[in-house]
Each structure stands twice: as structure tokens, then as C-alpha cells.
Design a protein around this motif. Sequence first.
Motif, PDB file in Angstrom:
ATOM      1  N   THR A  36       4.883 -16.822   2.311  1.00 30.97           N
ATOM      2  CA  THR A  36       5.639 -15.898   1.521  1.00 30.97           C
ATOM      3  C   THR A  36       5.922 -14.676   2.176  1.00 30.97           C
ATOM      4  O   THR A  36       4.837 -13.962   2.501  1.00 30.97           O
ATOM      5  CB  THR A  36       4.865 -15.879   0.001  1.00 30.97           C
ATOM      6  OG1 THR A  36       4.863 -16.836  -0.755  1.00 30.97           O
ATOM      7  CG2 THR A  36       5.607 -14.634  -0.707  1.00 30.97           C
ATOM      8  N   LEU A  37       7.150 -14.183   1.973  1.00 31.77           N
ATOM      9  CA  LEU A  37       7.378 -13.047   2.649  1.00 31.77           C
ATOM     10  C   LEU A  37       7.117 -11.622   1.857  1.00 31.77           C
ATOM     11  O   LEU A  37       7.361 -11.500   0.892  1.00 31.77           O
ATOM     12  CB  LEU A  37       8.932 -12.616   3.047  1.00 31.77           C
ATOM     13  CG  LEU A  37       9.384 -11.373   3.693  1.00 31.77           C
ATOM     14  CD1 LEU A  37       8.740 -11.269   5.168  1.00 31.77           C
ATOM     15  CD2 LEU A  37      10.718 -11.416   3.982  1.00 31.77           C
ATOM     16  N   LEU A  38       5.840 -10.808   2.298  1.00 28.56           N
ATOM     17  CA  LEU A  38       5.339  -9.899   1.344  1.00 28.56           C
ATOM     18  C   LEU A  38       5.989  -8.413   1.766  1.00 28.56           C
ATOM     19  O   LEU A  38       6.236  -7.811   1.007  1.00 28.56           O
ATOM     20  CB  LEU A  38       3.882  -9.546   1.735  1.00 28.56           C
ATOM     21  CG  LEU A  38       2.968 -10.755   1.450  1.00 28.56           C
ATOM     22  CD1 LEU A  38       1.627 -10.732   1.641  1.00 28.56           C
ATOM     23  CD2 LEU A  38       3.207 -11.512   0.055  1.00 28.56           C
ATOM     24  N   ARG A  39       6.181  -8.181   3.053  1.00 31.21           N
ATOM     25  CA  ARG A  39       6.808  -7.184   3.293  1.00 31.21           C
ATOM     26  C   ARG A  39       8.211  -7.249   4.582  1.00 31.21           C
ATOM     27  O   ARG A  39       7.662  -8.064   5.552  1.00 31.21           O
ATOM     28  CB  ARG A  39       5.970  -5.852   4.011  1.00 31.21           C
ATOM     29  CG  ARG A  39       5.172  -5.498   3.105  1.00 31.21           C
ATOM     30  CD  ARG A  39       5.574  -4.549   2.075  1.00 31.21           C
ATOM     31  NE  ARG A  39       4.557  -4.113   1.239  1.00 31.21           N
ATOM     32  CZ  ARG A  39       3.765  -2.634   1.255  1.00 31.21           C
ATOM     33  NH1 ARG A  39       3.974  -2.224   2.516  1.00 31.21           N
ATOM     34  NH2 ARG A  39       3.033  -2.345   0.512  1.00 31.21           N
ATOM     35  N   ASN A  40       9.309  -6.945   4.258  1.00 31.01           N
ATOM     36  CA  ASN A  40      10.228  -7.362   5.453  1.00 31.01           C
ATOM     37  C   ASN A  40      10.476  -5.966   6.289  1.00 31.01           C
ATOM     38  O   ASN A  40       9.888  -5.196   6.177  1.00 31.01           O
ATOM     39  CB  ASN A  40      11.631  -7.631   4.553  1.00 31.01           C
ATOM     40  CG  ASN A  40      12.193  -6.508   3.953  1.00 31.01           C
ATOM     41  OD1 ASN A  40      11.709  -5.543   3.550  1.00 31.01           O
ATOM     42  ND2 ASN A  40      13.801  -6.671   3.651  1.00 31.01           N
ATOM     43  N   PHE A  41      11.066  -6.533   7.358  1.00 34.62           N
ATOM     44  CA  PHE A  41      11.428  -5.315   8.342  1.00 34.62           C
ATOM     45  C   PHE A  41      12.105  -4.023   7.794  1.00 34.62           C
ATOM     46  O   PHE A  41      12.988  -4.306   7.048  1.00 34.62           O
ATOM     47  CB  PHE A  41      12.437  -5.979   9.451  1.00 34.62           C
ATOM     48  CG  PHE A  41      12.696  -5.078  10.634  1.00 34.62           C
ATOM     49  CD1 PHE A  41      11.969  -5.130  11.899  1.00 34.62           C
ATOM     50  CD2 PHE A  41      13.585  -4.391  10.653  1.00 34.62           C
ATOM     51  CE1 PHE A  41      12.140  -4.192  12.732  1.00 34.62           C
ATOM     52  CE2 PHE A  41      14.140  -3.176  11.651  1.00 34.62           C
ATOM     53  CZ  PHE A  41      13.215  -3.292  12.706  1.00 34.62           C
ATOM     54  N   GLY A  42      11.807  -3.006   8.076  1.00 34.63           N
ATOM     55  CA  GLY A  42      12.302  -1.830   7.566  1.00 34.63           C
ATOM     56  C   GLY A  42      11.687  -1.264   6.105  1.00 34.63           C
ATOM     57  O   GLY A  42      11.927  -0.269   5.616  1.00 34.63           O
ATOM     58  N   SER A  43      10.947  -2.063   5.700  1.00 29.08           N
ATOM     59  CA  SER A  43      10.297  -1.605   4.427  1.00 29.08           C
ATOM     60  C   SER A  43       9.452  -0.196   4.384  1.00 29.08           C
ATOM     61  O   SER A  43       8.973   0.089   5.582  1.00 29.08           O
ATOM     62  CB  SER A  43       9.298  -2.589   3.732  1.00 29.08           C
ATOM     63  OG  SER A  43       9.876  -3.696   3.329  1.00 29.08           O
ATOM     64  N   ASN A  44       9.572   0.574   3.448  1.00 29.15           N
ATOM     65  CA  ASN A  44       8.605   1.741   3.553  1.00 29.15           C
ATOM     66  C   ASN A  44       7.102   1.648   2.945  1.00 29.15           C
ATOM     67  O   ASN A  44       6.999   1.508   1.997  1.00 29.15           O
ATOM     68  CB  ASN A  44       9.207   2.783   2.705  1.00 29.15           C
ATOM     69  CG  ASN A  44       8.963   3.920   2.821  1.00 29.15           C
ATOM     70  OD1 ASN A  44       7.860   4.437   3.260  1.00 29.15           O
ATOM     71  ND2 ASN A  44       9.683   5.281   2.439  1.00 29.15           N
ATOM     72  N   SER A  45       6.628   1.758   4.161  1.00 36.24           N
ATOM     73  CA  SER A  45       4.940   1.226   4.112  1.00 36.24           C
ATOM     74  C   SER A  45       4.236   2.596   3.942  1.00 36.24           C
ATOM     75  O   SER A  45       3.731   3.039   5.319  1.00 36.24           O
ATOM     76  CB  SER A  45       4.273   0.386   4.951  1.00 36.24           C
ATOM     77  OG  SER A  45       2.927   0.167   4.832  1.00 36.24           O
ATOM     78  N   GLY A  46       4.287   3.453   2.847  1.00 37.41           N
ATOM     79  CA  GLY A  46       3.450   4.844   3.037  1.00 37.41           C
ATOM     80  C   GLY A  46       4.119   5.856   3.866  1.00 37.41           C
ATOM     81  O   GLY A  46       3.275   6.660   4.517  1.00 37.41           O
ATOM     82  N   GLY A  47       5.291   5.665   4.133  1.00 37.17           N
ATOM     83  CA  GLY A  47       5.892   6.605   4.934  1.00 37.17           C
ATOM     84  C   GLY A  47       6.342   6.351   6.259  1.00 37.17           C
ATOM     85  O   GLY A  47       6.910   7.178   7.064  1.00 37.17           O
ATOM     86  N   ARG A  48       6.188   5.144   6.698  1.00 39.07           N
ATOM     87  CA  ARG A  48       6.471   4.602   7.933  1.00 39.07           C
ATOM     88  C   ARG A  48       7.315   3.127   7.809  1.00 39.07           C
ATOM     89  O   ARG A  48       6.932   2.278   6.906  1.00 39.07           O
ATOM     90  CB  ARG A  48       5.149   4.049   8.707  1.00 39.07           C
ATOM     91  CG  ARG A  48       4.165   5.534   8.954  1.00 39.07           C
ATOM     92  CD  ARG A  48       3.101   5.307   9.946  1.00 39.07           C
ATOM     93  NE  ARG A  48       2.439   6.548  10.189  1.00 39.07           N
ATOM     94  CZ  ARG A  48       2.741   7.427  10.982  1.00 39.07           C
ATOM     95  NH1 ARG A  48       3.755   7.626  11.687  1.00 39.07           N
ATOM     96  NH2 ARG A  48       1.690   8.742  11.074  1.00 39.07           N
ATOM     97  N   PRO A  49       8.135   2.925   8.808  1.00 40.33           N
ATOM     98  CA  PRO A  49       8.630   1.574   8.696  1.00 40.33           C
ATOM     99  C   PRO A  49       7.849   0.288   9.132  1.00 40.33           C
ATOM    100  O   PRO A  49       7.232   0.570   9.922  1.00 40.33           O
ATOM    101  CB  PRO A  49       9.944   1.727   9.709  1.00 40.33           C
ATOM    102  CG  PRO A  49       9.368   2.756  10.500  1.00 40.33           C
ATOM    103  CD  PRO A  49       8.412   3.685  10.129  1.00 40.33           C
ATOM    104  N   VAL A  50       7.966  -0.745   8.358  1.00 47.68           N
ATOM    105  CA  VAL A  50       7.237  -1.939   8.832  1.00 47.68           C
ATOM    106  C   VAL A  50       8.125  -2.592   9.994  1.00 47.68           C
ATOM    107  O   VAL A  50       9.421  -2.744   9.976  1.00 47.68           O
ATOM    108  CB  VAL A  50       7.458  -3.044   7.649  1.00 47.68           C
ATOM    109  CG1 VAL A  50       6.774  -4.369   7.893  1.00 47.68           C
ATOM    110  CG2 VAL A  50       6.148  -2.628   6.540  1.00 47.68           C
TER     111      VAL A  50
END
Length: 306
Positions: A36-50
Motif C-alpha cells: 500500500t502506498l502510504l506517501r507518494n513522491f513530493g508529499s509534504n512531510s512536516g515541511g519537507r518533500p518525500v
Amino acid sequence: MKANVLHITAAVLFILFAGSVSGSLDAMNWPSANATLLRNFGSNSGGRPVLGMIFGGGTDVFSAESGEVIFSRGKDNSASRLPSPLGAWTAVDHGDGLISIYSRYAENDAEDNPFEFTQVEKGQAIAVSGTSGWSEQEGFYFIIFDRRERRWINPAMIVTPVQETRPPQILTVELRNNQGTTAGQRSLEQGRYTVLVSTAGGAPLSIGNPVPPAAAAVYAQHAPQKIICSVNGVETGSLNFESVYARDGILMVSRNGLVSARQVYSSFPAFEAAEVYLNRGRVSLEIIVQDIAGNSRSVINNLTVN
């Protein structure tokens, strides 16, 4: 500590894989048959990109493409003395400077290391998902890095696509003035504004299995493929999530040219999608959000500028 995970991960990969060969964009396979994809590319993770894709669940991890194993770190090898938020991780060189990285999977003892070989085939099982490194839950982290361009590439651009028909969602659109104050949504003063957009995915992506409720909740934080901002029918800003670049040790994203990722991502969970100047009169502000499958959604805000 986990707020710095992505920053340290970027530094580790950039130092190890800085090079000068152009990346190829041939189609790859997904690195799992049922994750299952939990976070994709470019997601905003606390102010930084995944910088890749974070998958959850117990699953085998497959090589997305054939290539040469150029690095493999397990808990008992000599490289384990290095601090690594990636935990157990492996890098596979696919030629022409393109590298795939598999990390945060289950650690193996040295005698049980699956990377005693130096070559892997496309679709070959190379690891099992787990909780090594700075994992938040069982799963693994998949990254594609282009050495010559010094950029992390959105894997969704070059893996075999998964069909999706539901468009992404636009949760909020806010305007912030130069003083950092959120402006009124219908009547505001003439001047320059920052456009903040919060989005959600059209549907959770699961390869082969139903998506658990916890994963579906996280999916609301996914990044789209592109956010476009138009004023009175004229495009004034376009934020693209195809790549994240490293320039002089700083992460950069594409928004009408390269701008600091820190700037675009600082308004967590929203993205700083554009900067616009609004003249007096009636103004139509349109936000269009597109996903990797080509689905789009738009919202129009009719404003009075004094």
C-alpha cells in the motif's frame, strides 16, 4: 528527530551517488505486488518533500529493473557504522546514471544477506519489508535517483502505470500577503499574495490488496502531479512534482523555474503553489490540480480587489 529524516536521507544519497552520467527513463515495474502506498513522491512531510514512495505492509520487495548492485547495507556489515535513517538499504545501478534505492526493509544477518550477488533481474525478490532505520511502521522506502542531473525522480513517471479514474481533491486555497497574514477569500487589498493549496489524492493506491483504513487516511496527504494557478484566465504559476533537485546542498523544486523546497513546503500541510499580484477590480483566481494519470480538478475563486 524524525522531522529531519528526509533532509538527512537526501544528504546521504547525494554524497554517495553524485556522478556525471545522464539518467534513462525506461519503464520500470512496481517494487511490490501487494504493498500500500502510504506517501507518494513530493508529499509534504512536516515541511519537507518525500523523495520517493513509502510503502506499508508485509511484502516482498522486488527490483524495479535489471541492474548492478552497487551498495548494500545490512545490520552486520562494515557500512553499518555509518548513521543511516534508511536502515537496511540497497542501491541498484540500471545504467546511464539511473539508480533505484530500496530501504527501511527488514534487516538480515550478514550470513543471510540476499546481496551476495552483484546483478539482479527485473522483478527479482531482493528484500522483505520491515522496520529498519527510522521507519514509522512496517514497509519500505523506494527511491529513484538520477546522478547526472542530481535529482530525485517521481517513480510514478517511469513505472508501469496503475489506472486511476478519480481526480485529486482540492481541500483548501488560501492567499497570504507579504506580512504573512491570510487574506479574506472574497474581498482583499491590491498587492502581491502567496497562494497556498492543500490537496488530497483521488483514491488510495494499493497494488493487489484492499487499502486498510489507516492507509486511506494517510493518503489524504499525497501530492498531485501538478498544481496550476491562473488569474483572469492567464497562467501565473505552475508547481510540478516530477523531480526534486540538489543544488549546492539545497533541495529545489520546479515552480516557474527552480525554487527552494523549504519555501514551497514550509506551510505544511499545504504547498506554496504560486505568487501572484492582484490588481484592483474583479479577479478570477483558478486553481487546477492534476494527477499522474491525467485526471484533474479545478476550483475558481471570484475576488474583489480594492
